[in-house]
Scaffold this motif. Structure first.
Motif, PDB file in Angstrom:
ATOM      1  N   ILE A  70      12.115  -9.655  -2.934  1.00 40.92           N
ATOM      2  CA  ILE A  70      10.949 -10.214  -2.253  1.00 40.92           C
ATOM      3  C   ILE A  70       9.761  -9.265  -2.303  1.00 40.92           C
ATOM      4  O   ILE A  70       8.622  -9.663  -2.588  1.00 40.92           O
ATOM      5  N   SER A  71       9.986  -7.995  -2.044  1.00 40.48           N
ATOM      6  CA  SER A  71       8.885  -7.026  -2.020  1.00 40.48           C
ATOM      7  C   SER A  71       8.383  -6.659  -3.406  1.00 40.48           C
ATOM      8  O   SER A  71       7.343  -6.005  -3.540  1.00 40.48           O
ATOM      9  N   ARG A  72       9.095  -7.079  -4.436  1.00 38.28           N
ATOM     10  CA  ARG A  72       8.724  -6.714  -5.806  1.00 38.28           C
ATOM     11  C   ARG A  72       7.896  -7.786  -6.504  1.00 38.28           C
ATOM     12  O   ARG A  72       7.446  -7.565  -7.632  1.00 38.28           O
ATOM     13  N   ILE A  73       7.740  -8.935  -5.883  1.00 36.37           N
ATOM     14  CA  ILE A  73       6.982 -10.024  -6.501  1.00 36.37           C
ATOM     15  C   ILE A  73       5.949 -10.558  -5.518  1.00 36.37           C
ATOM     16  O   ILE A  73       6.155 -10.556  -4.310  1.00 36.37           O
ATOM     17  N   ASP A  74       4.823 -11.001  -6.056  1.00 37.00           N
ATOM     18  CA  ASP A  74       3.743 -11.539  -5.249  1.00 37.00           C
ATOM     19  C   ASP A  74       4.136 -12.891  -4.653  1.00 37.00           C
ATOM     20  O   ASP A  74       5.051 -13.568  -5.142  1.00 37.00           O
ATOM     21  N   ARG A  75       3.407 -13.303  -3.624  1.00 33.48           N
ATOM     22  CA  ARG A  75       3.699 -14.585  -2.982  1.00 33.48           C
ATOM     23  C   ARG A  75       3.579 -15.752  -3.970  1.00 33.48           C
ATOM     24  O   ARG A  75       4.348 -16.702  -3.903  1.00 33.48           O
ATOM     25  N   PHE A  76       2.621 -15.701  -4.897  1.00 32.42           N
ATOM     26  CA  PHE A  76       2.506 -16.821  -5.834  1.00 32.42           C
ATOM     27  C   PHE A  76       3.755 -16.927  -6.713  1.00 32.42           C
ATOM     28  O   PHE A  76       4.177 -18.033  -7.072  1.00 32.42           O
ATOM     29  N   ALA A 196      -1.386 -18.510  -4.613  1.00 35.01           N
ATOM     30  CA  ALA A 196      -1.380 -17.950  -3.254  1.00 35.01           C
ATOM     31  C   ALA A 196      -2.723 -17.261  -3.017  1.00 35.01           C
ATOM     32  O   ALA A 196      -2.823 -16.035  -3.017  1.00 35.01           O
ATOM     33  N   PRO A 197      -3.794 -18.026  -2.790  1.00 31.13           N
ATOM     34  CA  PRO A 197      -5.149 -17.467  -2.756  1.00 31.13           C
ATOM     35  C   PRO A 197      -5.682 -17.134  -1.369  1.00 31.13           C
ATOM     36  O   PRO A 197      -6.873 -16.814  -1.241  1.00 31.13           O
ATOM     37  N   LEU A 198      -4.830 -17.228  -0.338  1.00 33.10           N
ATOM     38  CA  LEU A 198      -5.338 -17.034   1.016  1.00 33.10           C
ATOM     39  C   LEU A 198      -5.410 -15.545   1.341  1.00 33.10           C
ATOM     40  O   LEU A 198      -4.598 -14.994   2.085  1.00 33.10           O
ATOM     41  N   THR A 199      -6.404 -14.913   0.752  1.00 32.16           N
ATOM     42  CA  THR A 199      -6.640 -13.482   0.927  1.00 32.16           C
ATOM     43  C   THR A 199      -8.096 -13.265   1.338  1.00 32.16           C
ATOM     44  O   THR A 199      -8.959 -14.130   1.086  1.00 32.16           O
ATOM     45  N   PRO A 200      -8.403 -12.128   1.930  1.00 29.77           N
ATOM     46  CA  PRO A 200      -9.786 -11.873   2.369  1.00 29.77           C
ATOM     47  C   PRO A 200     -10.821 -11.992   1.258  1.00 29.77           C
ATOM     48  O   PRO A 200     -11.891 -12.580   1.454  1.00 29.77           O
ATOM     49  N   THR A 201     -10.516 -11.437   0.093  1.00 30.97           N
ATOM     50  CA  THR A 201     -11.501 -11.462  -0.993  1.00 30.97           C
ATOM     51  C   THR A 201     -11.753 -12.872  -1.505  1.00 30.97           C
ATOM     52  O   THR A 201     -12.909 -13.275  -1.705  1.00 30.97           O
ATOM     53  N   ILE A 202     -10.690 -13.632  -1.741  1.00 30.30           N
ATOM     54  CA  ILE A 202     -10.855 -14.969  -2.310  1.00 30.30           C
ATOM     55  C   ILE A 202     -11.537 -15.907  -1.321  1.00 30.30           C
ATOM     56  O   ILE A 202     -12.467 -16.645  -1.679  1.00 30.30           O
TER      57      ILE A 202
END
Length: 413
Positions: A70-76, A196-202
């Protein structure tokens, strides 16, 4: 065989969405017109002008991903792996993958890739220095990390691809998967997209672009495709993957297809980096190419699931393009329910279109109270699903930032 060209049969569906995980839960919620909109919880958005989104709150990566991975791959990638596993299970195709992995392909697109991991890594770099950047930073961030990790974890050994045509990439993925099947490069393709685009920058970037609705007080009413009150989309996350198979593979496995892809079209506006062609020429040509390559007449297309993002710049031109295909066509802008999951939206909407054709039931859209003056007068399906007993063929169409257009024709199997 369609016009001497093999079709690609859709035999499995896997989906992780803001209104449910898995085909049955998703489709039931879609027909009920349930909204996936609500406050942003993926990060602290209290200082943002827009604080609403469509999140996959029912998704738990531990249900699909080994704990150590889980920690080795991004949410997308997590979302893409989950929907791939669900699609394989739905198609009863695990045995084929295990016995003949070299004949299984994989197309997993994304508009942004591991942008969440990029932001996390930058935070670590700024706070703790370059020596503390993790060894999996690059392999979490790269756009092909979804296709790479899902391929490794599932054991896919056939051809693979990771398209990145912004908001059109999910539909474009269907075209790539369709090509792999009809060329004979694979017997079965796991095909779709994840985002998985729900980030501050996006979120901050889209706010600056003035592309999103600012209706923070009523998120369920924020996205209003083709409505006079359309003011932009609501951002979302999600993933959808389908199993595409050749006719020979369907017969050999005894699979029961939902529907079949029989045509595809892709075009480029060459107009503007953010706005679509105001005449809708690019999206019309993409839909026309899909119809023509399927050997259909426009009058045979009974339903179109459009891009329908709820933006004034896009809704009008797209609606008139649909009217040029068939002035009597039924349409529903389902981003009003699901939000706009950017690169994943075309894959999710291909699932919607497929299930509409299979069940001969057209899903409704929300928030269309009064048609915008610049939108074509079509048979918009609003609030309640509509039975379509004579539905033969449908189109899923999407526009992407940068002027990319893609459309897929889907017929009854």
């Amino acid at each position: 065989m369609e016009n001497g060209r093999p079709a690609a049969y859709i035999t499995g569906i896997g989906i992780v969405s803001p209104i449910g995980v898995g085909r049955e839960t998703f489709w039931r919620a879609m027909l009920a017109g349930e909204s996936g909109a609500g406050p942003i919880t993926r990060f602290d958005a209290s200082e943002y002008a827009i604080r609403i989104a469509c999140e996959c709150n029912d998704f738990d990566p531990k249900d699909f991903v080994e704990k150590k991975a889980i920690s080795r791959i991004d949410r997308f990638t997590q979302l893409g792996l989950a929907s791939s596993k669900l699609a394989l299970e739905d198609a009863s195709a695990w045995g084929f993958l295990e016995s003949t992995p070299e004949r299984v392909g994989l197309v997993l697109g994304t508009g942004l890739g591991g942008v969440g991991s990029m932001e996390d890594t930058q935070g670590t770099l700024d706070a703790r220095g370059p020596s503390r950047v993790g060894p999996f930073a690059v392999t979490k961030i790269m756009p092909n990390s979804g296709a790479a990790n899902v391929g490794i974890m599932l054991g896919v050994q056939g051809p693979s691809a990771a398209p990145a045509l912004a908001c059109a990439c999910g539909t474009d993925a269907m075209g790539l998967g369709y090509d792999l099947i009809r060329r004979g490069d694979a017997d079965l393709v796991i095909c779709g997209a994840s985002e998985a685009p729900l980030t501050p920058t996006i979120v901050g970037g889209f706010i600056s672009m003035r592309a999103m609705s600012r209706n923070n007080d009523a998120p369920e009413e924020a996205c209003r495709p083709f409505d006079s009150g359309h003011r932009g989309f609501i951002i979302a996350e999600g993933s959808a993957m389908v199993i595409l198979e050749s006719e020979a593979s369907v017969e050999r496995r005894g699979a029961e297809p939902y529907a079949k892809i029989t045509g595809f079209g892709r075009t480029t506006d060459a107009f503007n980096i953010t706005d679509p062609d105001p005449e809708g020429r690019g999206i019309y040509r993409a839909m026309k190419l899909a119809v023509d390559s399927a050997g259909l007449d426009g009058s045979e297309v009974g339903y179109i699931n459009p891009h329908g993002s709820g933006t004034p710049a896009g809704d009008g031109p797209e609606s008139h393009a649909m009217a040029r295909i068939n002035p009597n066509v039924a349409a529903s802008g389902t981003k009003s329910t699901l939000g706009h999951s950017l690169g994943a939206s075309g894959a999710i909407e291909t699932v919607i279109t497929t299930l509409a054709v299979k069940d001969r039931t057209l899903p409704p859209q929300r928030n269309l109270a009064e048609r915008a003056e610049d939108c074509a007068e079509l048979d918009y399906i609003v609030d309640e699903p509509k039975e379509a007993p004579d539905l033969k063929a449908a189109i899923c169409a999407n526009l992407g930032v940068g002027g990319h257009n893609a459309a897929v024709a889907i017929e009854r199997a």
